[in-house]
Scaffold this active site. Sequence first.
Site, PDB file in Angstrom:
ATOM      1  N   THR A 104     -14.603  84.620 -40.234  1.00  0.00           N
ATOM      2  CA  THR A 104     -14.189  85.585 -41.356  1.00  0.00           C
ATOM      3  C   THR A 104     -13.091  86.546 -41.844  1.00  0.00           C
ATOM      4  O   THR A 104     -12.556  86.610 -39.919  1.00  0.00           O
ATOM      5  CB  THR A 104     -15.743  86.791 -41.742  1.00  0.00           C
ATOM      6  OG1 THR A 104     -15.622  87.600 -39.865  1.00  0.00           O
ATOM      7  CG2 THR A 104     -17.237  86.064 -41.914  1.00  0.00           C
ATOM      8  N   GLU A 132     -13.445  85.642 -36.132  1.00  0.00           N
ATOM      9  CA  GLU A 132     -13.625  86.739 -36.666  1.00  0.00           C
ATOM     10  C   GLU A 132     -11.777  87.360 -36.843  1.00  0.00           C
ATOM     11  O   GLU A 132     -11.547  86.917 -35.851  1.00  0.00           O
ATOM     12  CB  GLU A 132     -14.353  87.964 -36.151  1.00  0.00           C
ATOM     13  CG  GLU A 132     -15.697  87.923 -36.403  1.00  0.00           C
ATOM     14  CD  GLU A 132     -16.557  89.077 -35.687  1.00  0.00           C
ATOM     15  OE1 GLU A 132     -17.909  89.721 -36.390  1.00  0.00           O
ATOM     16  OE2 GLU A 132     -15.736  89.827 -35.057  1.00  0.00           O
ATOM     17  N   CYS A 133     -11.599  86.830 -37.735  1.00  0.00           N
ATOM     18  CA  CYS A 133     -10.129  87.535 -38.140  1.00  0.00           C
ATOM     19  C   CYS A 133      -9.437  86.979 -37.232  1.00  0.00           C
ATOM     20  O   CYS A 133      -8.678  85.312 -37.487  1.00  0.00           O
ATOM     21  CB  CYS A 133     -10.014  89.047 -38.149  1.00  0.00           C
ATOM     22  SG  CYS A 133      -8.458  89.421 -37.951  1.00  0.00           S
ATOM     23  N   GLY A 134      -8.837  87.316 -35.898  1.00  0.00           N
ATOM     24  CA  GLY A 134      -7.730  86.165 -35.060  1.00  0.00           C
ATOM     25  C   GLY A 134      -8.294  84.837 -35.150  1.00  0.00           C
ATOM     26  O   GLY A 134      -7.775  84.127 -34.930  1.00  0.00           O
TER      27      GLY A 134
END
Length: 436
Positions: free
Chosen positions: A427, A327-329
């Site tokens: 994501t 997720e993200c990072g």
Amino acid sequence: MAAGFVISAPASGVGKTTLTLALARAWRNRGLNVQCFKSGPDYIDPAFHAAATGRASVNVDSWAMDRVAISHLVCRGADADVVLAEGSMGLFDGVAARGVSGTGATADIAEMLGWPVVLVIDPSGQAQTAAAIAAGLRDYRPGVRLAGVVLNRVASPRHEDLVRRALNDSGIAVFGALPRHAEISLPKRHLGLVQAEEQGEIGKLIDEAARFVAEHVDLDAVLRSAASWSPQPAAKGLNVTPPGQRIALARDAAFSFVYPHMLEAWRRAGAEISTFSPLSDEAPDASADVCWLPGGYPELHAGKIAANARFRSGLRAFAETRPVHGECGGYMVLGTALTDADGIRHEMTGLLGLETSFAKRRMHLGYRLAELAAPMPGHRSGARLRGHEFHYSTILAQPDTPLAVVHDATGAVIAETGSQRGHATGTFFHLIAEDR
């Protein structure tokens, strides 16, 4: 019966978090059990709440969660003496289009739960106008009750007197006034507050804030203003399926942005979570059946992540046979490379083709509704996932098969589709809930 209320303000940066932490610790010091919540998608404040109260705090979000889920989450306050929900942004600030049970505004939670609002007002650069602002917020939406205000960053006794008189004339209770006090300011970073676990002195900081607030705020009057509240147990909890039975979760200063309610829901569903630290060059547990890399600040540690061969090779070996999700990072670390703010390019794990850069900051912020085009751990193809995106990276390349069609809160399709390749998925948004 618990005393429940919401801490809010006309805008961000007024002092909601500091007041929430101070009140929570002050009442805890009096021997009361205090439960905090965070209204909205902020994933940093709950860790500060836990530091202040000794109890885990979770997010409640009217855009991403239905009333049943919110009722289920707030039931954790059933044994508390005081329940505090810290708002986000201004009291009525949300998105333009309604989500599951509201727009994400703090006012939604206040009205839904019947908790009155304690408003933090910063009257810097004004006097009587502060009363006009408070009165406008009080009268803006039927169903949202204003208990009173706490003034923050008051310049002088004369300044306080002018504001107090105007508020009293408007029929608005003033619980206290805080003069400027730099020693209790919490450090900031580009995504908001620095994380609680990064602050070795967080206990002392909260204690000082509690002492300061207890000196200037009538804590008994605030308690008297709160609504007596007895939660009704919800028939169902969150609609959450664990991504696996045994979950290897990356957890350290670079990978810490995961919603507490998600981890609790996974455990409640029977999943076992083992943590590992990529920054300590640890690989995921070889006995796990899925690996999850949450967001955080990998851009601050990109050189170390790139150099940690055991982590990178272990993750790649894991992904040969089992799902890995970021997720993200975490998504950025699954990619090919990450360029930091100094323009230095660092090789990442290469499980996905994503390449990102922080050399030119560009903010990506807002709620996200994703319709999965392919399955990801815990969620089938076609599932509708609600989450929130907040980062400053720029996509240089996103060549893999899109994971989802992603919309913002207005319904517009956005470019941050996520990616899938082999057993790896990622994501940019942080998952909050799946639509029922």
